[in-house]
Structure formats: C-alpha cells, structure tokens
Design a protein around this motif. Structure first.
Motif, PDB file in Angstrom:
ATOM      1  N   ASN A 106       0.629  14.172   1.059  1.00  0.00           N
ATOM      2  CA  ASN A 106      -0.288  13.149   1.569  1.00  0.00           C
ATOM      3  C   ASN A 106      -0.132  12.968   3.073  1.00  0.00           C
ATOM      4  O   ASN A 106      -1.116  12.773   3.800  1.00  0.00           O
ATOM      5  N   SER A 107       1.105  13.035   3.558  1.00  0.00           N
ATOM      6  CA  SER A 107       1.361  12.787   4.978  1.00  0.00           C
ATOM      7  C   SER A 107       0.773  13.869   5.873  1.00  0.00           C
ATOM      8  O   SER A 107       0.606  13.649   7.077  1.00  0.00           O
ATOM      9  N   LEU A 108       0.465  15.031   5.286  1.00  0.00           N
ATOM     10  CA  LEU A 108      -0.092  16.141   6.076  1.00  0.00           C
ATOM     11  C   LEU A 108      -1.613  16.172   6.054  1.00  0.00           C
ATOM     12  O   LEU A 108      -2.222  17.006   6.752  1.00  0.00           O
ATOM     13  N   GLU A 109      -2.241  15.275   5.321  1.00  0.00           N
ATOM     14  CA  GLU A 109      -3.672  15.389   5.065  1.00  0.00           C
ATOM     15  C   GLU A 109      -4.505  14.704   6.170  1.00  0.00           C
ATOM     16  O   GLU A 109      -5.220  13.734   5.943  1.00  0.00           O
ATOM     17  N   TYR A 110      -4.386  15.231   7.362  1.00  0.00           N
ATOM     18  CA  TYR A 110      -5.185  14.757   8.501  1.00  0.00           C
ATOM     19  C   TYR A 110      -5.375  15.927   9.454  1.00  0.00           C
ATOM     20  O   TYR A 110      -4.677  16.948   9.378  1.00  0.00           O
ATOM     21  N   ALA A 111      -6.343  15.797  10.352  1.00  0.00           N
ATOM     22  CA  ALA A 111      -6.626  16.862  11.320  1.00  0.00           C
ATOM     23  C   ALA A 111      -7.348  16.247  12.506  1.00  0.00           C
ATOM     24  O   ALA A 111      -7.916  15.149  12.417  1.00  0.00           O
ATOM     25  N   HIS A 112      -7.321  16.977  13.630  1.00  0.00           N
ATOM     26  CA  HIS A 112      -7.946  16.482  14.849  1.00  0.00           C
ATOM     27  C   HIS A 112      -8.967  17.470  15.399  1.00  0.00           C
ATOM     28  O   HIS A 112      -8.896  18.676  15.138  1.00  0.00           O
ATOM     29  N   SER A 113      -9.875  16.947  16.180  1.00  0.00           N
ATOM     30  CA  SER A 113     -10.839  17.769  16.900  1.00  0.00           C
ATOM     31  C   SER A 113     -10.108  18.557  17.995  1.00  0.00           C
ATOM     32  O   SER A 113      -9.000  18.184  18.411  1.00  0.00           O
ATOM     33  N   PRO A 114     -10.725  19.622  18.508  1.00  0.00           N
ATOM     34  CA  PRO A 114     -10.152  20.285  19.684  1.00  0.00           C
ATOM     35  C   PRO A 114      -9.975  19.294  20.831  1.00  0.00           C
ATOM     36  O   PRO A 114     -10.720  18.299  20.946  1.00  0.00           O
ATOM     37  N   LEU A 115      -9.008  19.559  21.682  1.00  0.00           N
ATOM     38  CA  LEU A 115      -8.660  18.601  22.733  1.00  0.00           C
ATOM     39  C   LEU A 115      -9.843  18.209  23.618  1.00  0.00           C
ATOM     40  O   LEU A 115     -10.009  17.018  23.912  1.00  0.00           O
ATOM     41  N   PRO A 116     -10.675  19.141  24.074  1.00  0.00           N
ATOM     42  CA  PRO A 116     -11.796  18.700  24.922  1.00  0.00           C
ATOM     43  C   PRO A 116     -12.714  17.707  24.224  1.00  0.00           C
ATOM     44  O   PRO A 116     -13.222  16.766  24.856  1.00  0.00           O
ATOM     45  N   GLN A 117     -12.922  17.892  22.938  1.00  0.00           N
ATOM     46  CA  GLN A 117     -13.759  16.949  22.197  1.00  0.00           C
ATOM     47  C   GLN A 117     -13.086  15.585  22.111  1.00  0.00           C
ATOM     48  O   GLN A 117     -13.751  14.541  22.199  1.00  0.00           O
ATOM     49  N   GLN A 118     -11.765  15.578  21.948  1.00  0.00           N
ATOM     50  CA  GLN A 118     -11.050  14.303  21.929  1.00  0.00           C
ATOM     51  C   GLN A 118     -11.239  13.557  23.247  1.00  0.00           C
ATOM     52  O   GLN A 118     -11.476  12.348  23.268  1.00  0.00           O
ATOM     53  N   PHE A 119     -11.130  14.285  24.356  1.00  0.00           N
ATOM     54  CA  PHE A 119     -11.296  13.650  25.660  1.00  0.00           C
ATOM     55  C   PHE A 119     -12.743  13.229  25.900  1.00  0.00           C
ATOM     56  O   PHE A 119     -13.012  12.149  26.421  1.00  0.00           O
ATOM     57  N   ASP A 120     -13.676  14.085  25.507  1.00  0.00           N
ATOM     58  CA  ASP A 120     -15.086  13.869  25.823  1.00  0.00           C
ATOM     59  C   ASP A 120     -15.730  12.774  24.986  1.00  0.00           C
ATOM     60  O   ASP A 120     -16.327  11.851  25.533  1.00  0.00           O
ATOM     61  N   SER A 121     -15.632  12.888  23.675  1.00  0.00           N
ATOM     62  CA  SER A 121     -16.424  12.013  22.815  1.00  0.00           C
ATOM     63  C   SER A 121     -15.599  11.012  22.013  1.00  0.00           C
ATOM     64  O   SER A 121     -16.167  10.113  21.382  1.00  0.00           O
ATOM     65  N   GLU A 122     -14.268  11.145  22.036  1.00  0.00           N
ATOM     66  CA  GLU A 122     -13.426  10.219  21.273  1.00  0.00           C
ATOM     67  C   GLU A 122     -12.635   9.272  22.168  1.00  0.00           C
ATOM     68  O   GLU A 122     -11.933   8.396  21.673  1.00  0.00           O
ATOM     69  N   GLY A 123     -12.733   9.453  23.479  1.00  0.00           N
ATOM     70  CA  GLY A 123     -12.076   8.542  24.410  1.00  0.00           C
ATOM     71  C   GLY A 123     -10.569   8.637  24.443  1.00  0.00           C
ATOM     72  O   GLY A 123      -9.883   7.696  24.846  1.00  0.00           O
ATOM     73  N   ILE A 124     -10.006   9.770  24.057  1.00  0.00           N
ATOM     74  CA  ILE A 124      -8.549   9.921  23.990  1.00  0.00           C
ATOM     75  C   ILE A 124      -7.988  10.170  25.388  1.00  0.00           C
ATOM     76  O   ILE A 124      -8.479  11.028  26.122  1.00  0.00           O
ATOM     77  N   ARG A 125      -6.934   9.418  25.735  1.00  0.00           N
ATOM     78  CA  ARG A 125      -6.271   9.601  27.030  1.00  0.00           C
ATOM     79  C   ARG A 125      -4.752   9.739  26.870  1.00  0.00           C
ATOM     80  O   ARG A 125      -4.016   9.590  27.838  1.00  0.00           O
ATOM     81  N   GLN A 126      -4.319  10.037  25.667  1.00  0.00           N
ATOM     82  CA  GLN A 126      -2.905  10.376  25.434  1.00  0.00           C
ATOM     83  C   GLN A 126      -2.855  11.314  24.242  1.00  0.00           C
ATOM     84  O   GLN A 126      -3.496  11.064  23.217  1.00  0.00           O
ATOM     85  N   ILE A 127      -2.135  12.417  24.393  1.00  0.00           N
ATOM     86  CA  ILE A 127      -2.022  13.382  23.301  1.00  0.00           C
ATOM     87  C   ILE A 127      -0.554  13.672  23.018  1.00  0.00           C
ATOM     88  O   ILE A 127       0.325  13.332  23.813  1.00  0.00           O
ATOM     89  N   GLU A 128      -0.318  14.316  21.883  1.00  0.00           N
ATOM     90  CA  GLU A 128       1.041  14.709  21.489  1.00  0.00           C
ATOM     91  C   GLU A 128       1.039  16.185  21.135  1.00  0.00           C
ATOM     92  O   GLU A 128       0.185  16.661  20.392  1.00  0.00           O
ATOM     93  N   LEU A 129       2.021  16.913  21.676  1.00  0.00           N
ATOM     94  CA  LEU A 129       2.191  18.331  21.382  1.00  0.00           C
ATOM     95  C   LEU A 129       3.609  18.564  20.861  1.00  0.00           C
ATOM     96  O   LEU A 129       4.580  18.139  21.493  1.00  0.00           O
ATOM     97  N   ASP A 130       3.729  19.218  19.712  1.00  0.00           N
ATOM     98  CA  ASP A 130       5.031  19.602  19.161  1.00  0.00           C
ATOM     99  C   ASP A 130       5.331  21.028  19.604  1.00  0.00           C
ATOM    100  O   ASP A 130       4.505  21.927  19.408  1.00  0.00           O
ATOM    101  N   VAL A 131       6.504  21.247  20.185  1.00  0.00           N
ATOM    102  CA  VAL A 131       6.816  22.574  20.715  1.00  0.00           C
ATOM    103  C   VAL A 131       8.086  23.136  20.080  1.00  0.00           C
ATOM    104  O   VAL A 131       9.074  22.428  19.892  1.00  0.00           O
ATOM    105  N   PHE A 132       8.018  24.419  19.732  1.00  0.00           N
ATOM    106  CA  PHE A 132       9.143  25.178  19.185  1.00  0.00           C
ATOM    107  C   PHE A 132       9.489  26.295  20.164  1.00  0.00           C
ATOM    108  O   PHE A 132       8.589  27.002  20.648  1.00  0.00           O
TER     109      PHE A 132
END
Length: 420
Positions: A106-132
C-alpha cells in the motif's frame, strides 16, 4: 551643514531611536549616510510585510518586485513532492508484494508526474530525489523482480553509466522519470533556465545504501555504503550541472557571520529577489550529517544544508515530518529563522481515508516546505484527498513570520504555465 546632510542625519537619528538600524562608528560619510537612508526607506516600505505584526503600516501599494525585495527565502510556504521522481510500481510486482506485506505494498501505491509538469502545472517548488551510489555503473540494471516474474526487462542505458542512480527501492520499486542524479538535475536546470524568475526550488536529497529483505533469495543488490568519498561525489555531481551563481549554498547564507546558525537566526537568508531562478539542496539523512560536516562545522564549501539540530553551527534546515505532534515546535523554529520541511501525508494513509488532519497541521505549522504525494485533485484513487497551498498558487506568505501586507499573488505569477 547642507540640507542633504541634515536630512540624512535626521533620518539616521530617527532610525536609531526606532531601532531600525544599529549605530556604527564609520557611518558619518555621505555614502554611508545615503545607504543608511535607503535602508530606512526600505524598512519602512516593508513594514507589515516581512514581520508578523504590522503597526504603522505603509499604505502604498506594493509591486511584485518590492514584495520580493522585502521577503526572505524563509518567509514563504511552498508545496513539495515526496519521492518526486517516482513512477508507478510495476503492477505485477505490487501484486506479489501485497500477498507478502499488504501495508508495504500500500505504501508504494503512488506516482508523480515528470518534474517539468510538477513545476509547470502543479505548482511544486520543492522536490525529493533518492540517490544510490554506483561508481562503476550497472549495479542497478538487473531489476531482479522483473526476471523472477518473467516480465520484459530491457536495460535502460542510463543505468549502465557510472554515477548516482535515482530510484526508490532497488530491484523492487525502480521506475523513475529520471534514472540518474545528473539527469534529474539536468531536467530541473532546463526548466529553471526557461523560467528564470521562479521562486527558489529546494531539492531534498536522500542518500540510500544497504540491503533490502530478500525472502525468496532472488539476489537483490546491496547499495554501496555512503562514506566521505561518496558525499564529496554528491557535491561534485551537483556542481557539474549547476554553477555557483545558480545555487544558494551554506556559504552564501552564512556570509560574514561566525556560524551558519547565527546567520539564519539573524535574518541571513537571501531575499526572494536575490533567490529567484535558483536552487538549494537539503540533506534528508541526519545519519550522514557528522560525516558531511567533518572539518567544516558551518558547512564551509559544501552544497547541501544538513538536517541539523538547533544549537549547532550548521543548523539552518530541520526536517520534522510529524506535523501534528511537532506543530508547536515547527512554529517556534520558523519564528527563530530556521527552514523546515514537513509532510502532509505519508504511505498513502491519508489518501485512502481522506483524512486532512496532518495536511492542515503541516500548512498551519509554517514549515516552508510541505511535501505530499497528492498535489492535484484525482491523484488519490480512494478519496478526494489533495494537498495544495491555499489559493492554488505555488507559494503563499508564511503564516508564521509575515505580516498583513504580504500578498500571495505577488510572490510568483502562476497560471498553470505562466510565470513571472
């Protein structure tokens, strides 16, 4: 005394009496006086904008530029996304996981738009990136669960190149809109270059390592440990994409203050006008903080702001994800000058129930970055849950440390795809 010098002297006297400027032994010349007079005028025009109480308000209407010269980076509140790169988990893998651990599935059952769409149409101004870490390349290319289920498993070329990879859980939850750290940063930079007057974008970096449970002995890969060389490599990859003048770094904020913390508690964050079109980087992992600041107590020469403990030289950013339990503590930190990231929802729980308690507390806390998995209506398939900044803008005046003259509509023009 000339009329000009008299006016300057009177202005400085009034400012000293009102506590607007501090006395200085070297402030007797006309240049210094002119600067002091300008500072007085700026302080007067900002009154009721950048302070939580507004007395003797300047009644003149504000322009967008004037507002952004008054407010500092820590005096807005914006919406962020959690694991911003994440695409939907492969459905067949999710079905298998549900039979083993329903809560984890259940905890994995979500997804996001590509980053430009988040900035453009979703008003996102903070993102999170997991790096290995993947110094030789190819470490995360096998995607073992696909092979085990007999599913197609083409190898994306980006996974073969050396450098940090961006994914959620190795071999299980690996679908990403940008597979490498540098590629994700390139996407951000391309959008930023095309919108040079956007509000600053904060990038939270979670450093991942180690193994995951492997109940069927499929041979899941173990992420290499993140040590001092890897932390230096994170900084290097960031600097390979963004120039120093495109970033807000701990050195920029500290300025001439003895510590980073003394700067932020003394109003040292840059103004929005000075921050526009820039990015800043935050470290999610408190466990890597000491290693990252070793020999650099105030993060001298570093790129990331550490998830720090108030009272320490490197304290500027604090992550407090329990918006309900830590509501008062977050508000206190914001009043003191720190920047805070909190979460509106987690693990799809709020989205399944429609419960807005945590979201509402996060917004009321004044945390500068409120992170969600559901920034637009309809993203939650079980309820009408959504987390947005009130009035639907990318940002609002911070409810804790701004005053009654602050105007949300002047922070950044946002009409889906239109920016200042």
């Amino acid at each position: 005394m000339t009329t000009r010098r008299l006016a300057i002297a009177v202005g400085m006297l009034v400012a000293l009496l009102c506590g607007l400027v501090a006395p200085s032994a070297g402030a007797s010349g006309p240049e210094d006086g002119t600067a002091a007079a300008a500072a007085i005028a700026r302080a007067a025009s900002c009154r009721g904008v950048s302070e939580a109480t507004g007395t003797g308000l300047d009644a003149r209407p504000l322009s967008s530029l004037a507002l952004r010269r008054c407010l500092k980076l820590n005096q807005i509140q914006v919406l962020g996304t959690h694991n911003s790169y994440k695409e939907a988990t492969t459905p067949q893998i999710l079905d298998v996981l549900r039979g083993i651990d329903a809560a984890q599935a259940n905890s994995l059952e979500y997804a996001h738009s590509p980053l430009p769409q988040q900035f453009d149409s979703e008003g996102i101004r903070q993102i999170e990136l997991d790096v290995f870490a993947d110094p030789a390349g190819g470490l995360y290319s096998k995607r073992v669960a696909l092979n085990a289920l007999g599913l197609p498993n083409p190898t994306p070329p980006d996974l073969l190149a050396p450098g940090f990879k961006v994914l959620h859980v190795q071999d299980i939850d690996f679908n990403s809109t940008c597979l490498t750290f540098v590629k994700c940063l390139d996407v951000v930079k391309t959008w930023s270059d095309a919108h040079p007057r956007h509000l600053p974008i904060a990038i939270l970096v979670e450093l991942k390592e180690g193994s995951i449970p492997d109940p069927f002995n499929l041979g899941f890969v173990t992420g290499p440990p993140i040590g001092a060389p890897e932390l230096d490599a994170v900084d290097a990859e960031i600097r390979s994409v963004f120039s120093e003048d495109q970033m807000i770094t701990p050195d920029d904020v500290r300025g001439s203050h003895p510590t980073l913390e003394s700067a932020v508690t003394d109003g040292g964050w840059p103004t929005l006008a000075d921050s526009e079109g820039k990015v800043l980087f935050l470290m999610d992992n408190s466990s890597k903080r000491d290693l990252y600041r070793a020999g650099r107590p105030s993060l001298e020469g570093r790129v990331l702001f550490t998830n720090a403990t108030p009272g320490s030289p490197d304290a500027a950013f604090v992550e407090m994800n329990d918006a309900v339990g830590d509501l008062g503590a977050i508000q206190d930190l914001v009043r003191e000058g720190y920047v805070v990231r909190t979460r509106a929802d987690a693990d799809t729980v709020e989205a399944r129930t429609g419960d807005t308690t945590t979201r509402d507390a996060a917004l009321a806390s004044g945390a500068q970055w409120v992170s969600t998995d559901y920034p637009v209506p309809g993203r939650a398939i079980w309820s009408n849950y959504v987390a947005t900044i009130p009035n639907g803008a990318p940002a609002r005046c911070n409810p804790i440390n701004t005053g009654p003259r602050c105007r949300n509509d002047l922070l950044e023009k946002f009409r889906g795809r239109s920016h200042i």
